[in-house]
Motif scaffolding. Structure first.
Motif, PDB file in Angstrom:
ATOM      1  N   MET A 165      60.223  35.774  59.663  1.00  0.00           N
ATOM      2  CA  MET A 165      60.639  36.948  60.428  1.00  0.00           C
ATOM      3  C   MET A 165      62.106  36.799  60.823  1.00  0.00           C
ATOM      4  O   MET A 165      62.500  35.757  61.333  1.00  0.00           O
ATOM      5  CB  MET A 165      59.766  37.087  61.676  1.00  0.00           C
ATOM      6  N   LEU A 166      62.880  37.838  60.596  1.00  0.00           N
ATOM      7  CA  LEU A 166      64.306  37.821  60.925  1.00  0.00           C
ATOM      8  C   LEU A 166      64.526  38.693  62.152  1.00  0.00           C
ATOM      9  O   LEU A 166      64.078  39.826  62.216  1.00  0.00           O
ATOM     10  CB  LEU A 166      65.133  38.331  59.752  1.00  0.00           C
ATOM     11  N   LYS A 167      65.198  38.111  63.152  1.00  0.00           N
ATOM     12  CA  LYS A 167      65.532  38.880  64.350  1.00  0.00           C
ATOM     13  C   LYS A 167      67.041  38.946  64.490  1.00  0.00           C
ATOM     14  O   LYS A 167      67.722  37.941  64.322  1.00  0.00           O
ATOM     15  CB  LYS A 167      64.946  38.210  65.596  1.00  0.00           C
ATOM     16  N   LEU A 198      70.062  30.400  46.356  1.00  0.00           N
ATOM     17  CA  LEU A 198      70.720  31.532  45.719  1.00  0.00           C
ATOM     18  C   LEU A 198      70.711  32.734  46.651  1.00  0.00           C
ATOM     19  O   LEU A 198      69.686  33.035  47.273  1.00  0.00           O
ATOM     20  CB  LEU A 198      70.001  31.902  44.423  1.00  0.00           C
ATOM     21  N   THR A 199      71.841  33.436  46.757  1.00  0.00           N
ATOM     22  CA  THR A 199      71.868  34.669  47.533  1.00  0.00           C
ATOM     23  C   THR A 199      71.252  35.801  46.713  1.00  0.00           C
ATOM     24  O   THR A 199      71.021  35.663  45.507  1.00  0.00           O
ATOM     25  CB  THR A 199      73.308  35.048  47.918  1.00  0.00           C
ATOM     26  N   SER A 200      71.003  36.918  47.363  1.00  0.00           N
ATOM     27  CA  SER A 200      70.427  38.069  46.660  1.00  0.00           C
ATOM     28  C   SER A 200      71.345  38.518  45.526  1.00  0.00           C
ATOM     29  O   SER A 200      70.880  38.913  44.453  1.00  0.00           O
ATOM     30  CB  SER A 200      70.199  39.223  47.642  1.00  0.00           C
ATOM     31  N   TYR A 201      72.665  38.428  45.759  1.00  0.00           N
ATOM     32  CA  TYR A 201      73.618  38.859  44.732  1.00  0.00           C
ATOM     33  C   TYR A 201      73.627  37.873  43.553  1.00  0.00           C
ATOM     34  O   TYR A 201      73.770  38.281  42.400  1.00  0.00           O
ATOM     35  CB  TYR A 201      75.018  38.973  45.337  1.00  0.00           C
ATOM     36  N   SER A 231      66.064  41.957  48.031  1.00  0.00           N
ATOM     37  CA  SER A 231      66.134  42.952  49.101  1.00  0.00           C
ATOM     38  C   SER A 231      65.807  42.400  50.488  1.00  0.00           C
ATOM     39  O   SER A 231      66.472  42.744  51.464  1.00  0.00           O
ATOM     40  CB  SER A 231      65.206  44.129  48.796  1.00  0.00           C
ATOM     41  N   LYS A 232      64.792  41.505  50.582  1.00  0.00           N
ATOM     42  CA  LYS A 232      64.438  41.066  51.936  1.00  0.00           C
ATOM     43  C   LYS A 232      63.818  39.671  52.022  1.00  0.00           C
ATOM     44  O   LYS A 232      64.051  38.964  52.996  1.00  0.00           O
ATOM     45  CB  LYS A 232      63.475  42.072  52.571  1.00  0.00           C
ATOM     46  N   THR A 233      63.049  39.250  51.045  1.00  0.00           N
ATOM     47  CA  THR A 233      62.344  37.971  51.157  1.00  0.00           C
ATOM     48  C   THR A 233      63.242  36.806  50.745  1.00  0.00           C
ATOM     49  O   THR A 233      63.977  36.901  49.758  1.00  0.00           O
ATOM     50  CB  THR A 233      61.084  37.980  50.269  1.00  0.00           C
ATOM     51  N   ILE A 234      63.167  35.720  51.487  1.00  0.00           N
ATOM     52  CA  ILE A 234      63.929  34.520  51.145  1.00  0.00           C
ATOM     53  C   ILE A 234      63.041  33.595  50.322  1.00  0.00           C
ATOM     54  O   ILE A 234      61.945  33.213  50.761  1.00  0.00           O
ATOM     55  CB  ILE A 234      64.418  33.796  52.418  1.00  0.00           C
ATOM     56  N   GLN A 235      63.494  33.254  49.136  1.00  0.00           N
ATOM     57  CA  GLN A 235      62.703  32.429  48.227  1.00  0.00           C
ATOM     58  C   GLN A 235      62.606  30.989  48.713  1.00  0.00           C
ATOM     59  O   GLN A 235      63.477  30.513  49.442  1.00  0.00           O
ATOM     60  CB  GLN A 235      63.326  32.451  46.814  1.00  0.00           C
TER      61      GLN A 235
END
Length: 358
Positions: free
Chosen positions: A1-3, A93-96, A128-132
């Protein structure tokens, strides 16, 4: 969860105007020009505080207490920036970067997931949102670094594609195998020879071997010096690393050098001359075969810091007209050579007693 946790910026220089946008303002309920701004702020991702750049809108007509807002779409982008900051902090790795890997092979998000045998939306979520996790991260890295592994993946999961799409994707990957496969294998050879130097210490100049940096350094010397041969190149590399270490307490490339009859010689000396920035041309000189190092592709100086360029220029200028024999004799007088014995790894700490080149 990201706050998200809004905190004050360190200073005003971290908050700046991007553009002016005409739109409906929810702060004053009027349509007018709003300031689109960016600032350095912080968020909490997986219980860790990370710094990231947040984009928001500011209404110049409202009082300072209620003059900011972030549209829903922009909020998602800000959340992604925060997650990517966390990824960078954890060496993921970042999303990009994930998107760049699949684009490298001409894959859609669904294609990339299918090729790896994952759920249809797995890659979409990662972008988009989930961190691997680290396991999935390593698999995606391997796909990029080793096209042969990518080829194995597409063949293993070919049933998830139409015959036409499978053939197209496989051809794209096969082209990458032909283009960079040999480089991957060469890097693998070099890394295998450096398996005992995977921690920063005095023997590698407190730097883990950076093969890409090394390739650019070799390419720089090949462009600067027309008559560059293998033996001379090895001494140029040592001087570049030694002088950089003396100035900054760290080697430039992370190469490890041994005391050999012809001077300092890096481990994997036969392998590093086949990196892609140069090509090796065999020449017959007085019945002996010599290996001339020629540039293979232009090296952009933007790959180097100003500190690195300063050292490279000093070394290249000093030894540009030296013959191999002359630079060997020059290096034999260095304390780093006289204070070590044959086959001994030369500690970088001895470079502190190196005479600075002028």
């Amino acid at each position: 969860m990201l706050k998200l946790e809004r905190k004050e910026c360190v200073n005003m220089n971290n908050d700046y105007l991007i553009s002016m946008v005409d739109m409906d303002c929810p702060c004053c309920n009027k349509t007018h020009s709003l300031e689109q701004r960016k600032r350095l702020t912080q968020s909490i991702v997986k219980d860790e505080t990370v710094d990231y750049e947040e984009i928001y809108f500011l209404c110049p007509l409202c009082d300072e207490e209620e003059n900011e807002f972030v549209p829903a779409g922009l909020m998602d982008e800000n959340l992604l920036r925060a997650r990517d900051s966390y990824r960078q902090k954890k060496s993921l790795l970042t999303s990009y970067e994930i998107a760049n890997i699949r684009n490298y092979y001409g894959l859609t998000q669904n294609d990339f997931s299918a090729m790896l045998g994952w759920g249809d939306v797995t890659v979409t979520r990662y972008e988009s949102k989930t961190i691997q996790d680290e396991t999935y991260d390593n698999i995606m890295r391997m796909v990029y670094e080793n096209p042969m592994f990518a080829l194995e993946c597409i063949d293993k999961h070919k049933e998830r594609f139409t015959p036409e799409k499978y053939a197209r994707i496989r051809k794209n990957i096969a082209n990458k195998v032909e283009e960079v496969g040999n480089l991957y294998l060469k890097k693998l050879e070099i890394n295998c020879l450096y398996v005992n130097y995977e921690e920063e210490n005095d023997l590698n100049g407190y730097k883990i071997l950076d093969i890409d940096k090394l390739a650019n350094v070799i390419g720089y010397f090949s462009q600067f010096i027309d008559t560059l041969y293998k033996v001379k190149l090895m001494k140029l590399l040592w001087y570049a690393d030694a002088i950089f270490f003396r100035r900054h307490g760290k080697s430039m490339t992370g190469l490890v050098y041994k005391h050999m009859p012809l001077g300092a010689l890096p481990i994997a000396y036969d392998e590093i001359i086949h990196l892609p920035t140069v090509k090796v041309v065999e020449e017959l000189i007085y019945d002996d075969i010599s290996y001339r190092i020629r540039p293979n592709k232009e090296v952009n100086i933007s790959h180097f810091s100003l500190e690195e360029l300063s050292v490279l220029e000093v070394v290249a200028t000093k030894f540009k007209n030296f013959k191999s024999k002359e630079i060997i004799e020059y290096m034999h007088k260095e304390k780093a050579y006289t204070d070590t014995i044959p086959n001994q790894v030369i500690p970088y700490s001895l470079a502190k007693q190196l005479n600075e080149l002028r």
